[in-house]
Design a protein around this motif. Structure first.
Motif, mmCIF file in Angstrom:
data_model
loop_
_atom_site.group_PDB
_atom_site.id
_atom_site.type_symbol
_atom_site.label_atom_id
_atom_site.label_comp_id
_atom_site.label_asym_id
_atom_site.label_seq_id
_atom_site.Cartn_x
_atom_site.Cartn_y
_atom_site.Cartn_z
ATOM 1 N N ILE A 106 65.089 -27.223 -122.529
ATOM 2 C CA ILE A 106 64.538 -26.825 -121.362
ATOM 3 C C ILE A 106 65.407 -25.906 -120.476
ATOM 4 N N ALA A 107 66.637 -26.699 -120.337
ATOM 5 C CA ALA A 107 67.808 -26.135 -119.337
ATOM 6 C C ALA A 107 68.478 -25.088 -120.273
ATOM 7 N N VAL A 108 68.649 -25.406 -121.593
ATOM 8 C CA VAL A 108 69.546 -24.530 -122.350
ATOM 9 C C VAL A 108 68.831 -23.023 -122.487
ATOM 10 N N ARG A 109 67.676 -23.128 -122.679
ATOM 11 C CA ARG A 109 66.880 -21.825 -122.787
ATOM 12 C C ARG A 109 67.024 -20.906 -121.498
ATOM 13 N N ALA A 110 66.905 -21.655 -120.318
ATOM 14 C CA ALA A 110 67.123 -21.005 -119.165
ATOM 15 C C ALA A 110 68.525 -20.489 -118.783
ATOM 16 N N ALA A 111 69.617 -21.449 -119.291
ATOM 17 C CA ALA A 111 70.939 -20.909 -119.137
ATOM 18 C C ALA A 111 71.245 -19.704 -120.074
ATOM 19 N N LEU A 112 70.619 -19.656 -121.314
ATOM 20 C CA LEU A 112 70.754 -18.352 -122.237
ATOM 21 C C LEU A 112 70.387 -17.202 -121.639
ATOM 22 N N LEU A 113 69.208 -17.307 -120.810
ATOM 23 C CA LEU A 113 68.522 -16.204 -120.032
ATOM 24 C C LEU A 113 68.983 -15.874 -118.838
ATOM 25 N N PRO A 120 75.096 -13.602 -125.207
ATOM 26 C CA PRO A 120 75.312 -13.601 -126.462
ATOM 27 C C PRO A 120 74.625 -14.651 -127.714
ATOM 28 N N GLU A 121 74.636 -15.820 -126.844
ATOM 29 C CA GLU A 121 73.784 -16.930 -127.667
ATOM 30 C C GLU A 121 72.327 -16.731 -127.606
ATOM 31 N N ALA A 122 71.943 -15.662 -126.855
ATOM 32 C CA ALA A 122 70.475 -15.836 -126.770
ATOM 33 C C ALA A 122 69.731 -14.954 -127.720
ATOM 34 N N THR A 123 69.805 -15.332 -128.912
ATOM 35 C CA THR A 123 69.292 -14.544 -130.078
ATOM 36 C C THR A 123 67.760 -14.717 -130.025
#
Length: 202
Positions: A106-113, A120-123
């Motif tokens: 949950i937190a990682v997806r928000a961080a990528l966005l 660059p990690e938000a493929t």
């Protein structure tokens, strides 16, 4: 007085600020956001022994890191920690699950966005995978909250505080749709209505 080194945009820092607000406890807050001079100074001074926020300085020589450990110390002797031994263990199991499973999706997806240095990690593939995994985790919470107000027992506990932090911004920052999770949504509303509540930007 206690001093909290807090990253304003971080759910881990926010959960500590939220508990302090609900308890009405006085403290000094030093903001150490990503890529700021304040964060660099905190690292240089040794104020962050684990190298990250939140870190709580207790006003003597004691320093405590890791958000859920800080919650547990602040909650000691309060109604936020159940008196029953099994209920306390249930609370801790949710808190371990939050750090081991929930935050990493949950937190990682928000961080990528949200964070420029993570974009660059938000493929598309990674975002889709995190969305699928995140929905499964939100369903775990939805199932646990059906027919009950709180995750453990009949009252709010540290389990609710720690999981609220990243869940309440899962939609606005992480792009999750929370409408399929009505019990979860009602739980979010209950926490936001508590006396002393402050939001992420509060």
């Amino acid at each position: 007085m206690m001093t909290l080194y807090s990253m304003p945009s971080s759910g881990n820092s926010y959960k500590v600020r939220l508990l302090l607000a609900l308890q009405g406890r006085a403290y000094q807050c030093i903001d150490v956001e990503y890529d700021t001079e304040a964060l660099a100074k905190a690292h240089e001074s040794g104020a962050l022994p684990f190298g990250k926020a939140p870190t709580l300085h207790l006003g003597d020589d004691r320093v405590l890191g890791e958000s859920n450990a800080i919650l547990f110390w602040l909650g000691e002797g309060s109604d936020f920690i159940p008196q029953d031994a099994f209920a306390r263990a249930q609370m801790l199991s949710w808190m371990f699950w939050e750090q081991n499973q929930h935050e990493g999706v949950i937190a990682v997806r928000a961080a990528l966005l949200h964070y420029a240095h993570r974009k660059p990690e938000a493929t598309p593939q990674r975002l889709a995978d995190l969305l699928e995994r995140g929905n499964a985790l939100l369903q775990v919470m939805e199932d646990a909250l059906k027919g009950r107000n709180w995750l453990v027992g009949d009252a709010i506990s540290l389990a609710d505080i720690c999981l609220y932090a990243y869940t309440h911004t899962a939609e606005s920052r992480g792009g999750f749709d929370l409408s399929p999770f009505p019990a979860l949504g009602a739980w979010l509303d209950r926490i936001a209505a508590l006396d002393g509540y402050v939001g992420l930007d509060g």
